[in-house]
Design a protein around this motif. Structure first.
Motif, short mmCIF file in Angstrom:
data_model
loop_
_atom_site.label_atom_id
_atom_site.label_comp_id
_atom_site.label_asym_id
_atom_site.label_seq_id
_atom_site.Cartn_x
_atom_site.Cartn_y
_atom_site.Cartn_z
N ARG A 83 -43.55 -9.48 23.90
CA ARG A 83 -42.13 -9.95 23.81
C ARG A 83 -41.56 -9.99 22.40
O ARG A 83 -40.62 -9.33 21.89
CB ARG A 83 -41.63 -11.17 24.73
N LEU B 285 -35.42 -10.77 27.56
CA LEU B 285 -36.41 -10.02 28.04
C LEU B 285 -37.77 -10.94 28.60
O LEU B 285 -38.14 -11.69 28.06
CB LEU B 285 -37.24 -9.16 26.66
N ASP B 286 -37.95 -10.38 29.86
CA ASP B 286 -39.07 -11.05 30.50
C ASP B 286 -40.32 -10.14 30.80
O ASP B 286 -40.27 -9.09 31.01
CB ASP B 286 -38.81 -11.43 32.02
N VAL B 287 -41.26 -10.68 29.94
CA VAL B 287 -42.63 -9.87 30.25
C VAL B 287 -43.77 -10.56 30.88
O VAL B 287 -43.97 -11.87 30.88
CB VAL B 287 -43.10 -9.58 28.92
N ILE C 48 -41.88 -5.63 33.12
CA ILE C 48 -40.82 -5.98 32.24
C ILE C 48 -39.55 -5.77 32.83
O ILE C 48 -39.62 -5.07 33.60
CB ILE C 48 -40.87 -4.75 31.14
#
Length: 488
Positions: A427, A442-444, A453
């Motif tokens: 990220r 942003l989610d990873v 993602i």
């Protein structure tokens, strides 16, 4: 007067350093610059597209590499030289498709390319055989042994008649095809008529021959080693390289006894030649192989011997590496007091040297040991020191960061936190390479061994920003997949 190296040379230097994202970005800028100077669709642009494709290929971004090669091959040639280049681009399309597992499409591309080469060069020219060899290799991989034999024999004869050094790789491929046919024929023929450096190349290229069965691959490599020992001698670098390949194969197929035997022969050769640093690296490999074979005491004796070798060399970085590996092996053997002593000595030696990653790796190793022993305050200090200097996406840095987070939470182990640590590093990698006002969040996550993602944008991106988003995410995946799969 100095000259600036071509962009492709700089990009491949970055690849060798493991800087996959930087290499890709450099070549992408070069493609844009060439388009501005010469126009899209020019031979110069096609060449730059091919270079970008090669960078992407080496970063395991195969689909994007294929598209680059396709675009390059689609440029109409303007003269004899650009026509030759187009044949190369088409060959690259087929070979990249094969690497991506798209074997049927690859065969179509390679057959078409071979026919175009035949029309362009003629049957007797070596340029035609350059298209035959990858086709024969693909046919072997697809199980068409008879077809592969026919094509590879034509390639061998062509290169041989032209006195072309490429005959080495064709002969290596022929050996695998003959073995697959089960006819009992000699695998390697005519080597007595070839110069030493060409014979040596056979050993260099045979690792890439498509033989999936472990036993068959071992038989092929074993035969090669025997042939090279007889033809070149046991201390020739070609023979040593073949033995090293045999050792690596032993690791891959679980033949630990064969692996140990091959490394012992390499080590003996380096000792006979007085090649101290190469001998040390072989000794470290031998210690690991002995440990994997269940010979713990033999492994520890080899580490002790390697330490004496490293002291003779005298470089702190080398001594630190040996002590670190020895300490980790002692830890696994349950000899904790000795393990701590060696790991502390490894860090002390690393501090005397000039390589930051060596300091970082030694610090992470000692920090993890102290953490697992419940000595959290000591572990926090040592891990912090190591992580401050090591490359942040080095595999050891990711492990160290995971464990440091656990230390700060008061836990004695962070081994289970690696997925979240890697996701956080991924990220950060992406965010720092995009416009600050573009991402909302942003989610990873890592799911089933791959990145999941979820991107939320603050505003509508421009077309250029969409392209940049795609590039950055693809680059990040390539960067981290390479880094986190590196072996110590």
């Amino acid at each position: 007067m100095t000259t600036t190296p071509p962009a492709a040379d700089l990009a491949f230097s970055l690849l060798r350093e493991g800087r996959f994202g930087d290499a890709e970005n450099l070549m992408a800028r070069e493609v844009r610059a060439v388009a501005e100077r010469h126009g899209p669709g020019s031979p110069e642009w096609a060449s730059a597209q091919c270079d970008l494709g090669n960078v992407l290929l080496n970063a395991d971004q195969l689909d994007r590499a294929i598209e680059c090669f396709r675009q390059a091959a689609a440029v109409a040639p303007r003269d004899h030289e650009s026509h030759k280049d187009q044949l190369t681009y088409r060959l690259n399309v087929g070979m990249a498709m094969r690497m991506a597992g798209r074997l049927e499409e690859a065969e179509q591309q390679l057959r078409q390319g071979a026919q175009e080469r035949l029309a362009f060069y003629g049957r007797e020219h070596a340029g035609y055989a350059f298209g035959l060899e990858p086709l024969a290799s693909l046919l072997l991989e697809r199980g068409d042994v008879a077809g592969a034999r026919q094509v590879v024999e034509e390639a061998v004869a062509n290169f041989w008649n032209n006195g072309h050094e490429r005959v080495a790789s064709a002969l290596a491929l022929r050996a695998a095809v003959v073995q697959a046919g089960g006819t009992g024929e000699p695998l390697f023929v005519g080597l007595d008529q070839l110069p030493d450096h060409v014979v040596e190349q056979i050993g260099q290229v045979i690792a890439g021959v498509p033989v999936e069965d472990g036993a068959a691959r071992k038989a092929l490599f074993t035969t090669l080693v025997a042939v090279l020992e007889q033809r070149l001698g046991p201390d020739h670098q070609g023979t040593i390289n073949a033995l090293s390949a045999l050792a690596n194969l032993g690791r891959d197929i679980g033949d630990e006894a064969g692996r140990v035997d091959a490394i012992e022969r390499v080590l003996a050769s380096y000792d006979r030649q007085g090649r101290t640093e190469e001998a040390l690296m072989a000794a470290l490999g031998l210690a690991m192989a002995q440990d994997d074979a269940g010979d713990t005491e033999g492994s520890l004796r080899t580490y002790a011997s390697a330490y004496e070798r490293s002291r003779g060399i005298g470089r702190p970085e080398v001594i630190s590496q040996v002590l670190r590996n020895w300490g980790l092996a002692l830890k696994e053997a349950g000899r904790l007091e000795e393990a701590e002593q060696r790991l502390a000595e490894a860090l002390e030696q690393a501090r005397r040297g000039a390589d930051h990653d060596t300091v970082g790796r030694a610090g992470v190793a000692l920090g993890l040991f102290l953490q697992h022993e419940g000595r959290l305050d000591e572990a926090r200090k040592i891990l912090g020191e190591g992580l401050a200097v090591i490359d942040p996406v080095h595999p050891d840095a990711l492990v160290g960061r995971s464990h440091l987070g656990a230390v700060l939470d008061g836990r004695t182990c962070g081994c289970g936190d690696m997925p979240s640590t890697i996701a956080a590093a991924f990220r950060e990698f992406v965010i720092t390479r995009l416009p600050a006002d573009l991402l909302d969040h942003l989610d990873v996550d890592i799911v089933d061994g791959d990145f999941k993602i979820d991107v939320h944008l603050r505003r509508e991106p421009t077309e250029a920003e969409i392209g940049r988003l795609n590039e950055v995410f693809a680059t990040a995946q390539a960067e981290f997949r390479h880094r986190i799969t590196d072996r110590r």
